[in-house]
Design a protein around this motif. Structure first.
Motif, PDB file in Angstrom:
ATOM      1  N   ARG A 127       7.419  -8.435   2.362  1.00 47.57           N
ATOM      2  CA  ARG A 127       8.497  -9.456   1.316  1.00 47.57           C
ATOM      3  C   ARG A 127       8.793  -9.628  -0.291  1.00 47.57           C
ATOM      4  O   ARG A 127       9.096  -9.433  -1.100  1.00 47.57           O
ATOM      5  CB  ARG A 127       6.730 -10.201   1.460  1.00 47.57           C
ATOM      6  N   ARG A 128       7.044  -8.387  -0.639  1.00 50.08           N
ATOM      7  CA  ARG A 128       7.333  -7.737  -1.870  1.00 50.08           C
ATOM      8  C   ARG A 128       8.974  -6.729  -2.336  1.00 50.08           C
ATOM      9  O   ARG A 128       8.794  -6.639  -3.406  1.00 50.08           O
ATOM     10  CB  ARG A 128       6.222  -6.782  -2.572  1.00 50.08           C
ATOM     11  N   VAL A 129       8.805  -6.208  -1.722  1.00 48.00           N
ATOM     12  CA  VAL A 129      10.237  -4.904  -1.517  1.00 48.00           C
ATOM     13  C   VAL A 129      11.230  -5.831  -1.843  1.00 48.00           C
ATOM     14  O   VAL A 129      11.852  -5.576  -2.838  1.00 48.00           O
ATOM     15  CB  VAL A 129      10.153  -4.041   0.151  1.00 48.00           C
ATOM     16  N   ALA A 130      11.528  -6.975  -0.879  1.00 48.93           N
ATOM     17  CA  ALA A 130      12.824  -7.886  -0.873  1.00 48.93           C
ATOM     18  C   ALA A 130      12.928  -8.445  -2.542  1.00 48.93           C
ATOM     19  O   ALA A 130      13.522  -8.596  -2.689  1.00 48.93           O
ATOM     20  CB  ALA A 130      12.587  -9.144   0.143  1.00 48.93           C
ATOM     21  N   GLU A 131      11.530  -8.983  -2.771  1.00 53.77           N
ATOM     22  CA  GLU A 131      11.995  -9.222  -4.007  1.00 53.77           C
ATOM     23  C   GLU A 131      11.820  -8.861  -4.770  1.00 53.77           C
ATOM     24  O   GLU A 131      12.393  -9.053  -6.264  1.00 53.77           O
ATOM     25  CB  GLU A 131      10.169  -9.835  -4.381  1.00 53.77           C
ATOM     26  N   PHE A 132      11.708  -7.016  -5.224  1.00 55.40           N
ATOM     27  CA  PHE A 132      11.425  -6.399  -6.400  1.00 55.40           C
ATOM     28  C   PHE A 132      13.332  -5.772  -5.564  1.00 55.40           C
ATOM     29  O   PHE A 132      13.909  -5.587  -7.231  1.00 55.40           O
ATOM     30  CB  PHE A 132      10.851  -4.651  -6.269  1.00 55.40           C
ATOM     31  N   CYS A 133      14.170  -6.234  -4.615  1.00 52.02           N
ATOM     32  CA  CYS A 133      15.315  -6.070  -4.457  1.00 52.02           C
ATOM     33  C   CYS A 133      15.922  -7.030  -5.025  1.00 52.02           C
ATOM     34  O   CYS A 133      17.316  -6.232  -6.316  1.00 52.02           O
ATOM     35  CB  CYS A 133      16.126  -5.548  -2.752  1.00 52.02           C
ATOM     36  N   TYR A 134      15.820  -8.271  -5.119  1.00 56.21           N
ATOM     37  CA  TYR A 134      16.128  -8.947  -5.482  1.00 56.21           C
ATOM     38  C   TYR A 134      16.302  -8.585  -7.394  1.00 56.21           C
ATOM     39  O   TYR A 134      17.515  -8.964  -8.245  1.00 56.21           O
ATOM     40  CB  TYR A 134      16.050 -10.551  -5.564  1.00 56.21           C
ATOM     41  N   LEU A 135      15.306  -8.136  -8.515  1.00 51.95           N
ATOM     42  CA  LEU A 135      15.112  -8.273  -9.364  1.00 51.95           C
ATOM     43  C   LEU A 135      16.120  -7.346 -10.396  1.00 51.95           C
ATOM     44  O   LEU A 135      16.656  -8.002 -10.557  1.00 51.95           O
ATOM     45  CB  LEU A 135      13.746  -7.633 -10.287  1.00 51.95           C
ATOM     46  N   PHE A 136      16.484  -6.172  -9.009  1.00 48.16           N
ATOM     47  CA  PHE A 136      17.346  -5.356  -9.668  1.00 48.16           C
ATOM     48  C   PHE A 136      18.927  -5.862  -9.302  1.00 48.16           C
ATOM     49  O   PHE A 136      19.422  -5.032 -10.388  1.00 48.16           O
ATOM     50  CB  PHE A 136      16.611  -3.525  -8.339  1.00 48.16           C
ATOM     51  N   CYS A 137      18.674  -6.211  -8.584  1.00 50.47           N
ATOM     52  CA  CYS A 137      20.052  -6.893  -7.881  1.00 50.47           C
ATOM     53  C   CYS A 137      20.679  -7.712  -9.577  1.00 50.47           C
ATOM     54  O   CYS A 137      21.976  -8.251  -9.821  1.00 50.47           O
ATOM     55  CB  CYS A 137      19.838  -7.815  -6.985  1.00 50.47           C
ATOM     56  N   ALA A 154      16.638  -6.887   2.289  1.00 50.21           N
ATOM     57  CA  ALA A 154      15.562  -5.905   2.749  1.00 50.21           C
ATOM     58  C   ALA A 154      14.609  -6.455   2.977  1.00 50.21           C
ATOM     59  O   ALA A 154      13.694  -5.673   3.663  1.00 50.21           O
ATOM     60  CB  ALA A 154      15.646  -5.974   1.277  1.00 50.21           C
ATOM     61  N   VAL A 155      14.158  -7.658   3.790  1.00 55.92           N
ATOM     62  CA  VAL A 155      13.256  -8.231   4.192  1.00 55.92           C
ATOM     63  C   VAL A 155      12.817  -7.105   5.417  1.00 55.92           C
ATOM     64  O   VAL A 155      11.909  -7.044   5.766  1.00 55.92           O
ATOM     65  CB  VAL A 155      12.873  -9.640   4.699  1.00 55.92           C
ATOM     66  N   LEU A 156      13.543  -7.051   6.066  1.00 49.55           N
ATOM     67  CA  LEU A 156      13.905  -5.967   7.468  1.00 49.55           C
ATOM     68  C   LEU A 156      13.921  -4.360   7.519  1.00 49.55           C
ATOM     69  O   LEU A 156      14.280  -3.914   8.647  1.00 49.55           O
ATOM     70  CB  LEU A 156      15.410  -6.554   8.305  1.00 49.55           C
ATOM     71  N   HIS A 157      14.116  -4.212   5.881  1.00 51.08           N
ATOM     72  CA  HIS A 157      14.084  -2.108   5.464  1.00 51.08           C
ATOM     73  C   HIS A 157      12.985  -2.094   6.971  1.00 51.08           C
ATOM     74  O   HIS A 157      13.413  -0.731   6.776  1.00 51.08           O
ATOM     75  CB  HIS A 157      13.971  -2.698   4.568  1.00 51.08           C
ATOM     76  N   ASP A 158      11.980  -2.437   6.951  1.00 50.85           N
ATOM     77  CA  ASP A 158      11.408  -1.211   7.816  1.00 50.85           C
ATOM     78  C   ASP A 158      10.138  -2.037   9.272  1.00 50.85           C
ATOM     79  O   ASP A 158      10.240  -1.285  10.274  1.00 50.85           O
ATOM     80  CB  ASP A 158       9.375  -1.602   7.097  1.00 50.85           C
ATOM     81  N   ILE A 159      12.279  -2.678   9.404  1.00 55.04           N
ATOM     82  CA  ILE A 159      11.448  -3.585  11.202  1.00 55.04           C
ATOM     83  C   ILE A 159      11.699  -2.360  12.137  1.00 55.04           C
ATOM     84  O   ILE A 159      10.916  -2.559  13.310  1.00 55.04           O
ATOM     85  CB  ILE A 159      13.060  -4.326  11.606  1.00 55.04           C
ATOM     86  N   GLY A 160      11.991  -1.226  11.704  1.00 53.93           N
ATOM     87  CA  GLY A 160      11.640   0.062  12.512  1.00 53.93           C
ATOM     88  C   GLY A 160      10.923   0.425  13.332  1.00 53.93           C
ATOM     89  O   GLY A 160      10.346   1.062  14.381  1.00 53.93           O
ATOM     90  N   LYS A 161       9.667  -0.023  12.304  1.00 55.14           N
ATOM     91  CA  LYS A 161       8.553   0.613  12.316  1.00 55.14           C
ATOM     92  C   LYS A 161       7.301  -0.175  13.585  1.00 55.14           C
ATOM     93  O   LYS A 161       6.692   0.306  14.183  1.00 55.14           O
ATOM     94  CB  LYS A 161       7.651   0.165  11.037  1.00 55.14           C
ATOM     95  N   ASP A 241      10.831  -0.039  -2.695  1.00 54.42           N
ATOM     96  CA  ASP A 241       9.986   0.598  -1.226  1.00 54.42           C
ATOM     97  C   ASP A 241       9.557   1.013  -2.026  1.00 54.42           C
ATOM     98  O   ASP A 241       7.997   1.325  -2.017  1.00 54.42           O
ATOM     99  CB  ASP A 241      10.959   1.020  -0.190  1.00 54.42           C
ATOM    100  N   VAL A 242       8.879   2.366  -2.413  1.00 50.60           N
ATOM    101  CA  VAL A 242       8.216   3.651  -3.304  1.00 50.60           C
ATOM    102  C   VAL A 242       7.019   2.988  -4.372  1.00 50.60           C
ATOM    103  O   VAL A 242       6.132   3.165  -4.713  1.00 50.60           O
ATOM    104  CB  VAL A 242       9.393   5.118  -3.709  1.00 50.60           C
ATOM    105  N   PHE A 243       8.304   2.169  -4.840  1.00 51.92           N
ATOM    106  CA  PHE A 243       7.124   1.521  -6.294  1.00 51.92           C
ATOM    107  C   PHE A 243       6.182   0.489  -5.943  1.00 51.92           C
ATOM    108  O   PHE A 243       5.156   0.762  -5.661  1.00 51.92           O
ATOM    109  CB  PHE A 243       8.601   0.540  -6.754  1.00 51.92           C
ATOM    110  N   ASP A 244       6.655  -0.356  -4.519  1.00 59.95           N
ATOM    111  CA  ASP A 244       5.549  -1.276  -3.418  1.00 59.95           C
ATOM    112  C   ASP A 244       4.130  -0.003  -3.110  1.00 59.95           C
ATOM    113  O   ASP A 244       3.457  -0.331  -3.253  1.00 59.95           O
ATOM    114  CB  ASP A 244       5.544  -1.891  -2.803  1.00 59.95           C
ATOM    115  N   SER A 245       4.814   1.577  -2.270  1.00 59.68           N
ATOM    116  CA  SER A 245       3.880   1.655  -1.306  1.00 59.68           C
ATOM    117  C   SER A 245       3.418   2.702  -2.439  1.00 59.68           C
ATOM    118  O   SER A 245       1.607   2.635  -2.277  1.00 59.68           O
ATOM    119  CB  SER A 245       4.909   2.770  -0.416  1.00 59.68           C
ATOM    120  N   LEU A 246       3.340   3.134  -3.677  1.00 63.11           N
ATOM    121  CA  LEU A 246       2.054   3.494  -4.276  1.00 63.11           C
ATOM    122  C   LEU A 246       1.297   2.880  -5.243  1.00 63.11           C
ATOM    123  O   LEU A 246       0.096   3.005  -5.154  1.00 63.11           O
ATOM    124  CB  LEU A 246       3.143   4.051  -5.533  1.00 63.11           C
ATOM    125  N   LEU A 247       2.004   1.586  -5.599  1.00 62.62           N
ATOM    126  CA  LEU A 247       0.971   0.796  -6.259  1.00 62.62           C
ATOM    127  C   LEU A 247       0.331   0.489  -4.855  1.00 62.62           C
ATOM    128  O   LEU A 247      -1.011  -0.469  -4.951  1.00 62.62           O
ATOM    129  CB  LEU A 247       1.465  -0.376  -6.668  1.00 62.62           C
TER     130      LEU A 247
END
Length: 302
Positions: A127-137, A154-161, A241-247
């Motif tokens: 969900r956080r990654v989705a929000e950041f993607c929205y901001l970038f857009c 973008a909410v579904l970007h990691d669904i493959g996990k 994705d990386v921004f959120d993962s690092l934090l």
């Protein structure tokens, strides 16, 4: 005046100063707020050719002068009733469309949250990654509809996990070479789950799932795409994705300090990340950090 008042019907003459009734009607039909308002020509011009022009520019009826008052009232009432019925039906359609959109959003979030069953942090991360993607857009100047569509995808970007074993997904130490090969398959798994959908947003989500681990320098996976060979949404999600993962705190690492995160993106701009997207993050770093904290505390709803 018609745009401001939005009348239920317009009675319009043809012979008028400055602009003919035909031109008035044509312009009314070009404007979003007035195009559905019924127009009746009420004029002394008689003849089939005049009527034909009137209907061609969008009128619903044509009445010649001198007119019978009772007949005029009856025809006005008929067209007003039809217009109000159409407006009511359109309102119902709009309301149902909003409900369907809300339902689609809920289904998307529920689908993404399945991954949370596999990894405790993944659901909130999605969900956080989705929000950041929205901001970038938004920073890229995309319109609201496009930003919202990319956010939901973008909410579904990691669904493959969901296809990765718990032992690998939640391993508290560094993955070995064989485990890392398995972990990297989640991008293809996500793509395969979504790519055959009839819905555009799901196909967009499939593309994001596939490409969010590709790198600007071509050293990413699964295909080693380089630069603009990677879709814009893939490049956006890679940064988000990386921004959120690092934090974030993960089973295998502690959260990074904000300064270290910023330095990492300064270093990786143009190698791991699209320099344009990385620059947007760095130029608006405080806003992204504020958004991350607000999402953590619930000040912004996920």
């Amino acid at each position: 005046m018609a745009e401001s008042i939005e009348p239920d019907l317009i009675l319009l003459d043809i012979n008028m100063p400055l602009m003919t009734g035909y031109e008035v009607c044509r312009r009314l039909k070009q404007m979003q707020k007035t195009r559905a308002i019924p127009v009746i020509f009420l004029t002394a011009n008689e003849g089939l050719e005049y009527e034909e022009i009137g209907f061609n520019v969008g009128a619903v009826d044509y009445i010649s002068k001198p007119f019978n008052t009772a007949i005029l009232k009856a025809r006005v009432k008929t067209h007003v009733d039809l217009y109000r019925l159409q407006s009511s039906l359109q309102q119902q359609v709009d309301e149902q469309t909003k409900e369907i959109q809300k339902l689609n959003h809920e289904i998307t979030y529920i689908s993404a949250s399945i991954a949370e069953l596999k990894s405790k942090e993944t659901g909130q991360h999605l969900r956080r990654v989705a929000e950041f993607c929205y901001l970038f857009c938004k920073f890229l100047g995309k319109d609201e509809a496009e930003c919202e569509k990319i956010k939901m995808a973008a909410v579904l970007h990691d669904i493959g996990k969901v296809g990765i074993s718990d032992e690998i997904l939640n391993k508290p130490s560094k993955l070995d070479e064989d485990e890392w090969v398995v972990m990297k398959t989640h991008s293809m798994l996500g793509y395969e789950m979504l790519a055959d959908s009839e819905f555009e947003m799901m196909r967009l989500a499939a593309l994001i799932a596939l490409e969010h681990h590709e790198r600007w320098d071509g050293e990413g996976y699964p295909y080693g795409k380089k630069g603009e060979e990677i879709s814009l949404v893939g490049r956006i999600c890679a940064v988000a994705d990386v921004f959120d993962s690092l934090l974030d705190k993960r089973v295998y690492k502690e959260p990074w300090e904000e300064k270290a995160v910023k330095e990492y993106f300064e270093m990786a701009s143009g190698t791991q990340f699209d320099p344009k997207i990385a620059t947007l993050l760095l130029e608006n770093f405080d806003m992204f950090i504020y958004t991350w904290k607000a999402l953590q505390t619930g000040k912004i709803a996920l």
